[in-house]
Design a protein around this motif. Structure first.
Motif, PDB file in Angstrom:
ATOM      1  N   ALA A   1      46.037  13.959  37.705  1.00 17.01           N
ATOM      2  CA  ALA A   1      45.611  14.308  36.349  1.00 17.01           C
ATOM      3  C   ALA A   1      45.459  15.823  36.221  1.00 17.01           C
ATOM      4  N   THR A   2      44.971  16.475  37.265  1.00 21.44           N
ATOM      5  CA  THR A   2      44.851  17.934  37.270  1.00 21.44           C
ATOM      6  C   THR A   2      46.234  18.562  37.153  1.00 21.44           C
ATOM      7  N   LEU A   3      47.187  18.017  37.886  1.00 20.42           N
ATOM      8  CA  LEU A   3      48.558  18.526  37.849  1.00 20.42           C
ATOM      9  C   LEU A   3      49.182  18.312  36.472  1.00 20.42           C
ATOM     10  N   ASN A   4      48.997  17.142  35.901  1.00 22.08           N
ATOM     11  CA  ASN A   4      49.575  16.827  34.593  1.00 22.08           C
ATOM     12  C   ASN A   4      48.976  17.694  33.486  1.00 22.08           C
ATOM     13  N   ALA A   5      47.700  18.027  33.610  1.00 18.90           N
ATOM     14  CA  ALA A   5      47.023  18.810  32.572  1.00 18.90           C
ATOM     15  C   ALA A   5      47.222  20.310  32.740  1.00 18.90           C
ATOM     16  N   ALA A   6      47.805  20.729  33.844  1.00 20.07           N
ATOM     17  CA  ALA A   6      47.956  22.160  34.114  1.00 20.07           C
ATOM     18  C   ALA A   6      48.885  22.814  33.095  1.00 20.07           C
ATOM     19  N   THR A   7      48.464  23.963  32.631  1.00 19.76           N
ATOM     20  CA  THR A   7      49.261  24.749  31.690  1.00 19.76           C
ATOM     21  C   THR A   7      49.743  26.005  32.413  1.00 19.76           C
ATOM     22  N   ALA A   8      50.440  26.846  31.703  1.00 21.01           N
ATOM     23  CA  ALA A   8      50.944  28.086  32.306  1.00 21.01           C
ATOM     24  C   ALA A   8      49.801  28.956  32.819  1.00 21.01           C
ATOM     25  N   THR A   9      48.630  28.857  32.202  1.00 22.46           N
ATOM     26  CA  THR A   9      47.507  29.682  32.645  1.00 22.46           C
ATOM     27  C   THR A   9      46.677  29.021  33.739  1.00 22.46           C
ATOM     28  N   SER A  10      46.662  27.688  33.795  1.00 23.49           N
ATOM     29  CA  SER A  10      45.841  27.023  34.816  1.00 23.49           C
ATOM     30  C   SER A  10      46.622  26.626  36.057  1.00 23.49           C
ATOM     31  N   ALA A  11      47.952  26.579  35.969  1.00 24.85           N
ATOM     32  CA  ALA A  11      48.766  26.278  37.154  1.00 24.85           C
ATOM     33  C   ALA A  11      48.753  27.486  38.081  1.00 24.85           C
ATOM     34  N   PHE A  12      48.915  27.253  39.363  1.00 23.27           N
ATOM     35  CA  PHE A  12      48.884  28.349  40.330  1.00 23.27           C
ATOM     36  C   PHE A  12      50.115  29.234  40.206  1.00 23.27           C
ATOM     37  N   ASN A  13      51.269  28.618  40.007  1.00 22.01           N
ATOM     38  CA  ASN A  13      52.510  29.404  39.928  1.00 22.01           C
ATOM     39  C   ASN A  13      52.846  29.735  38.478  1.00 22.01           C
ATOM     40  N   THR A  14      53.384  30.932  38.278  1.00 22.23           N
ATOM     41  CA  THR A  14      53.780  31.348  36.935  1.00 22.23           C
ATOM     42  C   THR A  14      55.239  30.992  36.658  1.00 22.23           C
ATOM     43  N   ALA A  15      56.009  30.777  37.721  1.00 18.25           N
ATOM     44  CA  ALA A  15      57.421  30.409  37.585  1.00 18.25           C
ATOM     45  C   ALA A  15      57.771  29.441  38.705  1.00 18.25           C
ATOM     46  N   PRO A  16      58.790  28.601  38.499  1.00 22.62           N
ATOM     47  CA  PRO A  16      59.198  27.680  39.568  1.00 22.62           C
ATOM     48  C   PRO A  16      59.634  28.440  40.821  1.00 22.62           C
ATOM     49  N   ILE A  17      59.435  27.798  41.975  1.00 22.86           N
ATOM     50  CA  ILE A  17      59.850  28.354  43.263  1.00 22.86           C
ATOM     51  C   ILE A  17      61.108  27.614  43.688  1.00 22.86           C
ATOM     52  N   ALA A  18      62.212  28.348  43.863  1.00 20.22           N
ATOM     53  CA  ALA A  18      63.500  27.726  44.174  1.00 20.22           C
ATOM     54  C   ALA A  18      63.482  27.067  45.549  1.00 20.22           C
ATOM     55  N   GLY A  19      64.170  25.939  45.636  1.00 22.24           N
ATOM     56  CA  GLY A  19      64.338  25.257  46.912  1.00 22.24           C
ATOM     57  C   GLY A  19      65.595  25.735  47.607  1.00 22.24           C
ATOM     58  N   SER A  20      65.707  25.391  48.888  1.00 21.11           N
ATOM     59  CA  SER A  20      66.885  25.754  49.677  1.00 21.11           C
ATOM     60  C   SER A  20      67.303  24.519  50.471  1.00 21.11           C
ATOM     61  N   GLY A  21      68.263  23.789  49.945  1.00 18.96           N
ATOM     62  CA  GLY A  21      68.678  22.557  50.612  1.00 18.96           C
ATOM     63  C   GLY A  21      67.583  21.507  50.515  1.00 18.96           C
ATOM     64  N   THR A  22      67.146  21.020  51.660  1.00 14.53           N
ATOM     65  CA  THR A  22      66.127  19.965  51.671  1.00 14.53           C
ATOM     66  C   THR A  22      64.720  20.525  51.870  1.00 14.53           C
ATOM     67  N   THR A  23      64.552  21.839  51.756  1.00  9.24           N
ATOM     68  CA  THR A  23      63.225  22.441  51.910  1.00  9.24           C
ATOM     69  C   THR A  23      62.931  23.423  50.786  1.00  9.24           C
ATOM     70  N   ALA A  24      61.648  23.692  50.609  1.00  8.74           N
ATOM     71  CA  ALA A  24      61.166  24.743  49.720  1.00  8.74           C
ATOM     72  C   ALA A  24      59.903  25.283  50.379  1.00  8.74           C
ATOM     73  N   VAL A  25      59.691  26.579  50.271  1.00  8.78           N
ATOM     74  CA  VAL A  25      58.548  27.207  50.942  1.00  8.78           C
ATOM     75  C   VAL A  25      57.618  27.823  49.904  1.00  8.78           C
ATOM     76  N   PHE A  26      56.348  27.492  50.030  1.00  2.85           N
ATOM     77  CA  PHE A  26      55.299  28.051  49.182  1.00  2.85           C
ATOM     78  C   PHE A  26      54.444  28.960  50.050  1.00  2.85           C
ATOM     79  N   THR A  27      54.292  30.208  49.635  1.00  2.00           N
ATOM     80  CA  THR A  27      53.513  31.181  50.393  1.00  2.00           C
ATOM     81  C   THR A  27      52.533  31.885  49.466  1.00  2.00           C
ATOM     82  N   THR A  28      51.301  32.025  49.923  1.00  2.00           N
ATOM     83  CA  THR A  28      50.276  32.761  49.182  1.00  2.00           C
ATOM     84  C   THR A  28      49.201  33.195  50.162  1.00  2.00           C
ATOM     85  N   THR A  29      48.071  33.639  49.649  1.00  2.00           N
ATOM     86  CA  THR A  29      46.930  34.026  50.495  1.00  2.00           C
ATOM     87  C   THR A  29      45.656  33.444  49.910  1.00  2.00           C
TER      88      THR A  29
END
Length: 171
Positions: free
Chosen positions: A94-122
Motif C-alpha cells: 500500500a505504501t508503494l502504491n500510494a507513493a508519488t513523485a515526492t514520496s517515492a525514493f527514486n525520482t526517475a526509473p533505474i535501468a536494468g541490465s539483462g536479468t539484473t538491476a542495481v540500486f545504490t544509495t547511502t
C-alpha cells in the motif's frame, strides 16, 4: 445429563464443520499466495527466514547497494526499477502504491541490465528523504533496520512488486 448432551452436541458440530467445507485446494483471489510468474531475488543478502537484509555501518559511510535479479530461465529481462519506497520496517505494498513523485525514493526509473538491476544509495540519502525514520542503532540488539520496496518492470511490461528488503544499520 445436560453436560453430557452439550459435549455430544459440540463433538457432532465439530465433525459437521470439518466436513462441510469446500475443497481446501479451491482458493479464491483473496485467500491464496500471490506469487509472480517471475521471482525477484537479492543476491548477496542474508536471510533468517524473513525479509532478506544487508548490513551497513554508519562509521563506514553507510553504503547501501542491492542487486535485484530474475532467473535467466524466465526468458525475460529487467527493463527498470520503476518505483522505490523506503521507510521503517512497517512499509508494505500500500505504501508503494500510494507513493508519488515526492514520496517515492527514486525520482526517475533505474535501468536494468539483462536479468539484473542495481540500486545504490547511502544512509545519509535515506535520512534526507525520510527524516522521521530512525537510523540510529539501539543499544540492544546493537542495530536498527530500515526497509525498501521495489516495483520492477520487465521487458514485456509486466510489473512485479519484489519482496521487501532491509538494511541492518550498525554503528
Amino acid at each position: 445429563m445436560r453436560h453430557l448432551f452439550n459435549k455430544g452436541f459440540l463433538i457432532a458440530l465439530l465433525v459437521v464443520v470439518n466436513f462441510a467445507c469446500k475443497d481446501d485446494y479451491q482458493y479464491s483471489e483473496l485467500v491464496r499466495d500471490n506469487r509472480p510468474a517471475v521471482s525477484v531475488t537479492y543476491p548477496g543478502t542474508t536471510t533468517y527466514g524473513f525479509n532478506p537484509f544487508i548490513v551497513s555501518s554508519l562509521s563506514g559511510g553507510g553504503p547501501i547497494q542491492f542487486t535485484l535479479s530474475i532467473p535467466a530461465s524466465s526468458g525475460r529481462t529487467i527493463k527498470e526499477i520503476t518505483k522505490i519506497v523506503g521507510g521503517g520496517t512497517g512499509i508494505n505494498v500500500a505504501t508503494l502504491n500510494a507513493a508519488t513523485a515526492t514520496s517515492a525514493f527514486n525520482t526517475a526509473p533505474i535501468a536494468g541490465s539483462g536479468t539484473t538491476a542495481v540500486f545504490t544509495t547511502t544512509i545519509a540519502a535515506f535520512k534526507a528523504k525520510y527524516p522521521t525514520v530512525s537510523t540510529t542503532p539501539v543499544a540492544l540488539p546493537n542495530y536498527t533496520e530500515i526497509q525498501f520496496l521495489f516495483l520492477v518492470t520487465l521487458d514485456d511490461g509486466t510489473q512485479i512488486v519484489a519482496e521487501p528488503v532491509r538494511v541492518r544499520i550498525v554503528a
